[in-house]
Design an enzyme around this catalytic site. Structure first.
Site, PDB file in Angstrom:
ATOM      1  N   ARG A  74      33.061 -77.421 -47.856  1.00  0.00           N
ATOM      2  CA  ARG A  74      34.619 -77.181 -47.739  1.00  0.00           C
ATOM      3  C   ARG A  74      35.215 -77.802 -46.147  1.00  0.00           C
ATOM      4  NH1 ARG A  74      36.656 -71.071 -47.343  1.00  0.00           N
ATOM      5  NH2 ARG A  74      35.604 -71.187 -45.098  1.00  0.00           N
ATOM      6  N   ARG A 125      35.211 -55.212 -41.474  1.00  0.00           N
ATOM      7  CA  ARG A 125      34.230 -55.949 -41.076  1.00  0.00           C
ATOM      8  C   ARG A 125      33.179 -55.259 -40.103  1.00  0.00           C
ATOM      9  NH1 ARG A 125      36.181 -61.733 -42.388  1.00  0.00           N
ATOM     10  NH2 ARG A 125      34.436 -62.963 -41.983  1.00  0.00           N
ATOM     11  N   ARG A 132      28.242 -67.261 -38.172  1.00  0.00           N
ATOM     12  CA  ARG A 132      29.099 -66.482 -39.021  1.00  0.00           C
ATOM     13  C   ARG A 132      28.240 -65.663 -39.854  1.00  0.00           C
ATOM     14  NH1 ARG A 132      32.847 -70.770 -41.316  1.00  0.00           N
ATOM     15  NH2 ARG A 132      33.683 -69.209 -42.610  1.00  0.00           N
ATOM     16  N   LYS A 142      35.483 -64.915 -51.556  1.00  0.00           N
ATOM     17  CA  LYS A 142      36.525 -63.932 -51.443  1.00  0.00           C
ATOM     18  C   LYS A 142      37.895 -64.411 -51.437  1.00  0.00           C
ATOM     19  CE  LYS A 142      35.265 -62.653 -47.263  1.00  0.00           C
ATOM     20  NZ  LYS A 142      34.119 -63.598 -47.005  1.00  0.00           N
ATOM     21  N   ARG A 177      39.119 -76.545 -41.312  1.00  0.00           N
ATOM     22  CA  ARG A 177      38.764 -75.242 -40.551  1.00  0.00           C
ATOM     23  C   ARG A 177      37.702 -75.621 -39.637  1.00  0.00           C
ATOM     24  NH1 ARG A 177      38.268 -69.922 -43.981  1.00  0.00           N
ATOM     25  NH2 ARG A 177      36.926 -69.382 -42.278  1.00  0.00           N
TER      26      ARG A 177
END
Ligand code: AP5
Length: 192
Positions: free
Chosen positions: A128, A89, A146, A14, A134
């Site tokens: 990532r 969401r 998640r 996204k 993060r």
């Protein structure tokens, strides 16, 4: 005004595709994840509350993100359209967004739903996590939490918008350019 929801599970691309789409179509990018991380960096009370929830891979309360989106819409009266990334969401967030857009005499033009397998999502986010800083990317169990949160609470958002015939599924695996071209093709069909 043409408004787009870029929809999909964590790691589906996204954020990557949003950057290209806002440049191509002159839209204002509204990412609730980015807005929340900015609150965390500034150590605001909202950021401090959100951080522990995000670190567990759970969703922050609806009223918090709806409030942030409401303020962002107010702060951008000249926008030609909005690209929503990571929002809505939940069904409650979807209903709140429809009401906010209705007040501006506009609505969602299309929901583009990126389709990526779970193992590919986990691999992308672990990769990532090696460099992103993060905290929710560094641990596989948080990444899977998640994805579970997405399956339990967010996937129904596609059903909500399907009743208005607004959802288009787009393959989210392949090169970034191929996926971008497929997204543009769907947007162009609906904008014209
Ligand atoms: P958020 O920041 O929205 O994160 P997310 O949905 O988990 O999404 P990501 O940013 O991880 O993935 P993405 O789909 O944007 O993919 P990306 O392009 O980055 O939310 C974080 C947290 O904030 C939530 O868990 C929640 O706690 C809270 N939150 C946020 N919004 C909320 C809301 N509305 N309500 C409640 N809580 C909320 O790509 C991922 C990786 O894949 C990158 O490394 C990228 O380079 C790579 N990649 C991209 N495309 C490809 C490709 N085609 N091939 C290979 N690799 C690719």
């Amino acid at each position: 005004m043409f408004n787009i929801i870029l929809f999909g599970p964590p790691g589906s691309g996204k954020g990557t595709q949003s950057e290209k789409l806002i440049a191509a179509y002159g839209l204002k990018h509204l990412s609730t994840g980015d807005l929340l991380r900015s609150e965390i960096t500034r150590q605001t009370p909202l950021g401090l509350e959100a951080k522990s929830i995000m670190d567990r891979g759970q969703l922050v309360p609806d009223e918090v993100v709806v409030g942030m989106i409401s303020s962002a819409l107010e702060a951008n009266p000249q926008a030609q359209g909005f690209l929503f990334d990571g929002f809505p969401r939940t069904v409650a967030q979807s209903e709140a967004l429809d009401k906010l857009l209705n007040l501006k005499n506009t609505s969602i033009g299309v929901v583009l739903a990126l389709q990526v397998t779970e193992e590919e999502l986990v691999q992308r986010l672990l990769n990532r996590g090696l460099t992103s800083g993060r905290s929710d990317d560094t641990n596989e169990s948080v990444i899977r939490a998640r994805i579970k949160e997405y399956q339990d609470k967010t996937s129904v958002v596609a059903d909500y918008y399907s009743q208005f015939d607004k959802v288009v599924n787009v393959k989210g695996e392949g090169s970034v350019e191929e996926i971008f071209a497929a997204l543009c093709s769907e947007i162009d069909k609906r904008m014209s």
